[in-house]
Design a protein around this motif. Structure first.
Motif, PDB file in Angstrom:
ATOM      1  N   ALA A   1      22.354 -51.642   0.602  1.00  0.00           N
ATOM      2  CA  ALA A   1      23.814 -51.602   0.749  1.00  0.00           C
ATOM      3  C   ALA A   1      24.201 -51.069   2.124  1.00  0.00           C
ATOM      4  O   ALA A   1      25.110 -51.590   2.785  1.00  0.00           O
ATOM      5  CB  ALA A   1      24.421 -50.728  -0.346  1.00  0.00           C
ATOM      6  N   ALA A   2      23.499 -50.016   2.593  1.00  0.00           N
ATOM      7  CA  ALA A   2      23.761 -49.469   3.921  1.00  0.00           C
ATOM      8  C   ALA A   2      23.435 -50.488   5.009  1.00  0.00           C
ATOM      9  O   ALA A   2      24.163 -50.614   6.002  1.00  0.00           O
ATOM     10  CB  ALA A   2      22.947 -48.193   4.126  1.00  0.00           C
ATOM     11  N   GLU A   3      22.341 -51.227   4.809  1.00  0.00           N
ATOM     12  CA  GLU A   3      21.940 -52.240   5.784  1.00  0.00           C
ATOM     13  C   GLU A   3      23.023 -53.307   5.934  1.00  0.00           C
ATOM     14  O   GLU A   3      23.416 -53.661   7.055  1.00  0.00           O
ATOM     15  CB  GLU A   3      20.629 -52.887   5.329  1.00  0.00           C
ATOM     16  N   VAL A   4      23.523 -53.805   4.816  1.00  0.00           N
ATOM     17  CA  VAL A   4      24.551 -54.850   4.845  1.00  0.00           C
ATOM     18  C   VAL A   4      25.834 -54.324   5.485  1.00  0.00           C
ATOM     19  O   VAL A   4      26.438 -54.985   6.341  1.00  0.00           O
ATOM     20  CB  VAL A   4      24.828 -55.375   3.424  1.00  0.00           C
ATOM     21  N   ALA A   5      26.261 -53.125   5.085  1.00  0.00           N
ATOM     22  CA  ALA A   5      27.495 -52.553   5.645  1.00  0.00           C
ATOM     23  C   ALA A   5      27.365 -52.327   7.148  1.00  0.00           C
ATOM     24  O   ALA A   5      28.293 -52.617   7.912  1.00  0.00           O
ATOM     25  CB  ALA A   5      27.817 -51.234   4.946  1.00  0.00           C
ATOM     26  N   GLY A   6      26.212 -51.836   7.583  1.00  0.00           N
ATOM     27  CA  GLY A   6      26.018 -51.557   8.996  1.00  0.00           C
ATOM     28  C   GLY A   6      25.880 -52.792   9.859  1.00  0.00           C
ATOM     29  O   GLY A   6      25.956 -52.706  11.087  1.00  0.00           O
ATOM     30  N   MET A   7      25.686 -53.964   9.240  1.00  0.00           N
ATOM     31  CA  MET A   7      25.499 -55.199   9.992  1.00  0.00           C
ATOM     32  C   MET A   7      26.777 -56.022  10.143  1.00  0.00           C
ATOM     33  O   MET A   7      26.728 -57.138  10.661  1.00  0.00           O
ATOM     34  CB  MET A   7      24.425 -56.064   9.314  1.00  0.00           C
ATOM     35  N   LEU A   8      27.925 -55.492   9.747  1.00  0.00           N
ATOM     36  CA  LEU A   8      29.154 -56.282   9.820  1.00  0.00           C
ATOM     37  C   LEU A   8      29.495 -56.712  11.247  1.00  0.00           C
ATOM     38  O   LEU A   8      30.156 -57.736  11.446  1.00  0.00           O
ATOM     39  CB  LEU A   8      30.324 -55.492   9.224  1.00  0.00           C
ATOM     40  N   GLY A   9      29.033 -55.952  12.233  1.00  0.00           N
ATOM     41  CA  GLY A   9      29.320 -56.321  13.610  1.00  0.00           C
ATOM     42  C   GLY A   9      28.297 -57.234  14.243  1.00  0.00           C
ATOM     43  O   GLY A   9      28.526 -57.761  15.340  1.00  0.00           O
ATOM     44  N   VAL A  10      27.160 -57.464  13.578  1.00  0.00           N
ATOM     45  CA  VAL A  10      26.060 -58.209  14.196  1.00  0.00           C
ATOM     46  C   VAL A  10      26.487 -59.614  14.610  1.00  0.00           C
ATOM     47  O   VAL A  10      26.259 -60.054  15.733  1.00  0.00           O
ATOM     48  CB  VAL A  10      24.847 -58.275  13.244  1.00  0.00           C
ATOM     49  N   PHE A  11      27.132 -60.343  13.717  1.00  0.00           N
ATOM     50  CA  PHE A  11      27.523 -61.720  14.005  1.00  0.00           C
ATOM     51  C   PHE A  11      29.033 -61.890  14.078  1.00  0.00           C
ATOM     52  O   PHE A  11      29.540 -63.004  13.938  1.00  0.00           O
ATOM     53  CB  PHE A  11      26.906 -62.679  12.980  1.00  0.00           C
ATOM     54  N   ALA A  12      29.741 -60.801  14.325  1.00  0.00           N
ATOM     55  CA  ALA A  12      31.192 -60.903  14.468  1.00  0.00           C
ATOM     56  C   ALA A  12      31.563 -61.763  15.675  1.00  0.00           C
ATOM     57  O   ALA A  12      32.512 -62.543  15.616  1.00  0.00           O
ATOM     58  CB  ALA A  12      31.810 -59.509  14.588  1.00  0.00           C
ATOM     59  N   PHE A  13      30.822 -61.625  16.771  1.00  0.00           N
ATOM     60  CA  PHE A  13      31.124 -62.451  17.942  1.00  0.00           C
ATOM     61  C   PHE A  13      30.767 -63.926  17.714  1.00  0.00           C
ATOM     62  O   PHE A  13      31.607 -64.802  17.954  1.00  0.00           O
ATOM     63  CB  PHE A  13      30.420 -61.912  19.187  1.00  0.00           C
ATOM     64  N   PRO A  14      29.537 -64.271  17.269  1.00  0.00           N
ATOM     65  CA  PRO A  14      29.255 -65.688  16.995  1.00  0.00           C
ATOM     66  C   PRO A  14      30.199 -66.304  15.960  1.00  0.00           C
ATOM     67  O   PRO A  14      30.534 -67.484  16.056  1.00  0.00           O
ATOM     68  CB  PRO A  14      27.810 -65.664  16.479  1.00  0.00           C
ATOM     69  N   ALA A  15      30.640 -65.502  14.974  1.00  0.00           N
ATOM     70  CA  ALA A  15      31.550 -66.031  13.955  1.00  0.00           C
ATOM     71  C   ALA A  15      32.874 -66.469  14.561  1.00  0.00           C
ATOM     72  O   ALA A  15      33.509 -67.426  14.087  1.00  0.00           O
ATOM     73  CB  ALA A  15      31.798 -64.974  12.878  1.00  0.00           C
ATOM     74  N   LEU A  16      33.297 -65.785  15.610  1.00  0.00           N
ATOM     75  CA  LEU A  16      34.583 -66.078  16.254  1.00  0.00           C
ATOM     76  C   LEU A  16      34.387 -66.746  17.610  1.00  0.00           C
ATOM     77  O   LEU A  16      35.307 -66.765  18.438  1.00  0.00           O
ATOM     78  CB  LEU A  16      35.381 -64.779  16.417  1.00  0.00           C
ATOM     79  N   LEU A  17      33.210 -67.300  17.837  1.00  0.00           N
ATOM     80  CA  LEU A  17      32.855 -67.859  19.135  1.00  0.00           C
ATOM     81  C   LEU A  17      33.851 -68.910  19.644  1.00  0.00           C
ATOM     82  O   LEU A  17      34.259 -68.846  20.817  1.00  0.00           O
ATOM     83  CB  LEU A  17      31.441 -68.432  19.085  1.00  0.00           C
ATOM     84  N   PRO A  18      34.263 -69.888  18.835  1.00  0.00           N
ATOM     85  CA  PRO A  18      35.233 -70.869  19.360  1.00  0.00           C
ATOM     86  C   PRO A  18      36.516 -70.213  19.875  1.00  0.00           C
ATOM     87  O   PRO A  18      37.074 -70.637  20.893  1.00  0.00           O
ATOM     88  CB  PRO A  18      35.512 -71.766  18.147  1.00  0.00           C
ATOM     89  N   HIS A  19      36.976 -69.166  19.190  1.00  0.00           N
ATOM     90  CA  HIS A  19      38.196 -68.469  19.609  1.00  0.00           C
ATOM     91  C   HIS A  19      37.980 -67.759  20.943  1.00  0.00           C
ATOM     92  O   HIS A  19      38.818 -67.847  21.855  1.00  0.00           O
ATOM     93  CB  HIS A  19      38.609 -67.460  18.530  1.00  0.00           C
ATOM     94  N   PHE A  20      36.851 -67.057  21.082  1.00  0.00           N
ATOM     95  CA  PHE A  20      36.589 -66.337  22.335  1.00  0.00           C
ATOM     96  C   PHE A  20      36.371 -67.300  23.503  1.00  0.00           C
ATOM     97  O   PHE A  20      36.789 -67.018  24.630  1.00  0.00           O
ATOM     98  CB  PHE A  20      35.374 -65.419  22.179  1.00  0.00           C
ATOM     99  N   MET A  21      35.716 -68.428  23.257  1.00  0.00           N
ATOM    100  CA  MET A  21      35.518 -69.414  24.321  1.00  0.00           C
ATOM    101  C   MET A  21      36.852 -69.933  24.830  1.00  0.00           C
ATOM    102  O   MET A  21      37.000 -70.239  26.018  1.00  0.00           O
ATOM    103  CB  MET A  21      34.626 -70.564  23.827  1.00  0.00           C
ATOM    104  N   GLN A  22      37.822 -69.985  23.936  1.00  0.00           N
ATOM    105  CA  GLN A  22      39.151 -70.471  24.333  1.00  0.00           C
ATOM    106  C   GLN A  22      39.967 -69.393  25.049  1.00  0.00           C
ATOM    107  O   GLN A  22      40.474 -69.616  26.150  1.00  0.00           O
ATOM    108  CB  GLN A  22      39.922 -70.947  23.092  1.00  0.00           C
ATOM    109  N   ILE A  23      40.083 -68.207  24.464  1.00  0.00           N
ATOM    110  CA  ILE A  23      40.974 -67.195  25.049  1.00  0.00           C
ATOM    111  C   ILE A  23      40.389 -66.564  26.306  1.00  0.00           C
ATOM    112  O   ILE A  23      41.140 -66.119  27.197  1.00  0.00           O
ATOM    113  CB  ILE A  23      41.335 -66.096  24.027  1.00  0.00           C
ATOM    114  N   TRP A  24      39.061 -66.519  26.429  1.00  0.00           N
ATOM    115  CA  TRP A  24      38.428 -65.944  27.618  1.00  0.00           C
ATOM    116  C   TRP A  24      37.888 -67.019  28.558  1.00  0.00           C
ATOM    117  O   TRP A  24      37.297 -66.697  29.580  1.00  0.00           O
ATOM    118  CB  TRP A  24      37.300 -64.994  27.221  1.00  0.00           C
ATOM    119  N   GLU A  25      38.078 -68.300  28.186  1.00  0.00           N
ATOM    120  CA  GLU A  25      37.639 -69.441  28.999  1.00  0.00           C
ATOM    121  C   GLU A  25      36.154 -69.319  29.357  1.00  0.00           C
ATOM    122  O   GLU A  25      35.749 -69.416  30.514  1.00  0.00           O
ATOM    123  CB  GLU A  25      38.497 -69.560  30.264  1.00  0.00           C
TER     124      GLU A  25
END
Length: 416
Positions: free
Chosen positions: A30-54
């Motif tokens: 449970a601790a492992e899963v909770a602590g990993m919430l940030g691991v793929f936060a950037f890839p999950a939102l990659l299309p958005h970041f590619m657009q707003i940060w060009e």
């Protein structure tokens, strides 16, 4: 080495009793899963970041890859230290770094360079929690319970990736990307509390000659033929798995762009969350099969199928989105299916007094390969047309499949 000598090299609980493995594994997972919430936060939102940060594909690949570079730079020291001190201390420090890095990204990141900084710091956080957490687990469960404990803990890495994709996607849709990273910081805080409660201190092991070895001297580990074989296989596994994880959301976004109107019923981050759960179950199943059948054979079969899917899936980008989503789930099942079996192969092959060093070398090689894999995939994407065609995505995923093919060759030739 006698049984009494081996026992002295293993940390012992102060009261001489091991914590019940079900409770310990459940809380640490449970601790492992909770602590990993940030691991793929950037890839999950990659299309958005590619657009707003060009961002270009190469820049996005570097932001994805710097996470694993940060991990790779820190993990040899942090994990090797677990041979000399209680892994609990390193785990808790990693959780604190996770809180700081995710909050920093949420409130201070505004483009390529600042994103690089905080994603690298987030990678250091994972270096202090994932493998040190596994070492802390191994130090606190009876040897007879270790193989199954390894399987569940390492399989929950996939669940953590799924949770990261799902939570980031859901929070982003409702409150924006900044709040998604605040939620990741909260997850690291929860991991800190859980681990602080369940990981009671253990007595340090009698390491004998290990304390005279330099902390970054991995020569004794490399001389272990079986451990070396599985470490090399793990490098191929992580190259493919993390590159695929980093780019599958963007791949599905491209597929949806070819089928206007499909966005209403297919959300890529949700698909990847489902895929991660399926991959976690596949990893546990793969570990169980590796107990019943030769581990070498099972790793070759699973990795081989994964490689075959990888070299073809990109060329199917024009199919109906429902079919593409299903293919992504099936692909995830196979590129995660051999994970726990390989981890178990590394750990069970290690000398007890060099277990931390062996796991450190595994992580150093594995996540170094993960960093290179995500960067290489972005480079291939740019060279083949920037991901604006089926051809471009076919070549990008095909490059990942080459790593799986190399893994099959290595295991077939050198693993026992």
């Amino acid at each position: 080495m006698t049984t009494s000598q081996t026992k002295k090299m293993i940390p012992q609980p102060p009261d001489g009793k091991f914590t019940h493995p079900v409770v310990l594994v459940g809380c640490l997972c449970a601790a492992e899963v909770a602590g990993m919430l940030g691991v793929f936060a950037f890839p999950a939102l990659l299309p958005h970041f590619m657009q707003i940060w060009e961002l270009s594909g190469n820049q996005a690949g570097w932001i994805n890859g710097i996470y694993f570079i940060g991990y790779t730079g820190a993990v040899p020291v942090l994990t090797s230290l677990t041979d000399r001190m209680d892994a609990r201390r390193i785990y808790l420090a990693g959780c604190v770094i996770g809180i700081i890095s995710n909050l920093g990204f949420a409130f201070l990141a505004g483009g390529f360079w600042t994103a690089l900084l905080f994603r690298a710091l987030c990678g250091i956080s994972l270096a202090g929690t994932f493998i040190p957490g596994l070492k802390a687990l191994m130090d606190r469960v009876a040897p007879s319970a270790q193989p199954r404990s390894i399987a569940f803990y390492t399989a929950c890495f996939g669940l953590g990736m799924s949770a990261s994709f799902f939570v980031a996607g859901q929070v982003f849709e409702k409150w924006g990307w900044e709040t998604a990273f605040v939620a990741a910081a909260a997850g690291s805080g929860l991991a800190l509390v859980l681990a602080g409660v369940i990981l009671t201190p253990v007595l340090p092991p009698d390491t004998g000659p290990t304390v005279n070895r330099h902390i970054l001297d991995f020569r004794p580990v490399w001389q272990n033929r079986n451990a070396r074989a599985y470490i090399l296989a793990y490098m191929c596994h992580t190259w493919e798995m993390f590159a695929a994880r980093a780019w599958l959301v963007a791949f599905m976004a491209f597929n949806l762009s070819l089928h206007p109107g499909s966005e209403s019923y297919l959300i890529p981050t949700t698909v990847m969350a489902v895929a991660g759960i399926a991959g976690m179950l596949a990893s546990i199943a793969g570990a169980e099969l590796a107990v019943r059948f030769p581990r070498k054979t099972m790793v070759i079969l699973i990795m081989g199928v994964s490689g075959l899917i990888s070299v073809t899936i990109g060329f199917w980008a024009g199919l109906d989105p429902a079919w593409v989503a299903m293919l992504c789930i099936v692909y995830t099942i196979f590129f995660q299916g051999d994970s726990a079996a390989i981890h178990a192969g590394v750990i069970t092959s290690a000398r007890p007094d060099l277990r931390g060093a062996t796991m450190a070398l595994q992580s150093l090689g594995g996540f170094g390969a993960a960093a290179l894999g995500t960067i290489a995939a972005g480079w291939v994407l740019d060279l083949s047309g920037g991901g604006h065609s089926v051809f471009s995505w076919g070549f990008t995923f095909g490059s990942m499949g080459l790593a799986a093919a190399l893994g099959v060759i290595l295991v077939a030739r050198i693993a026992d």
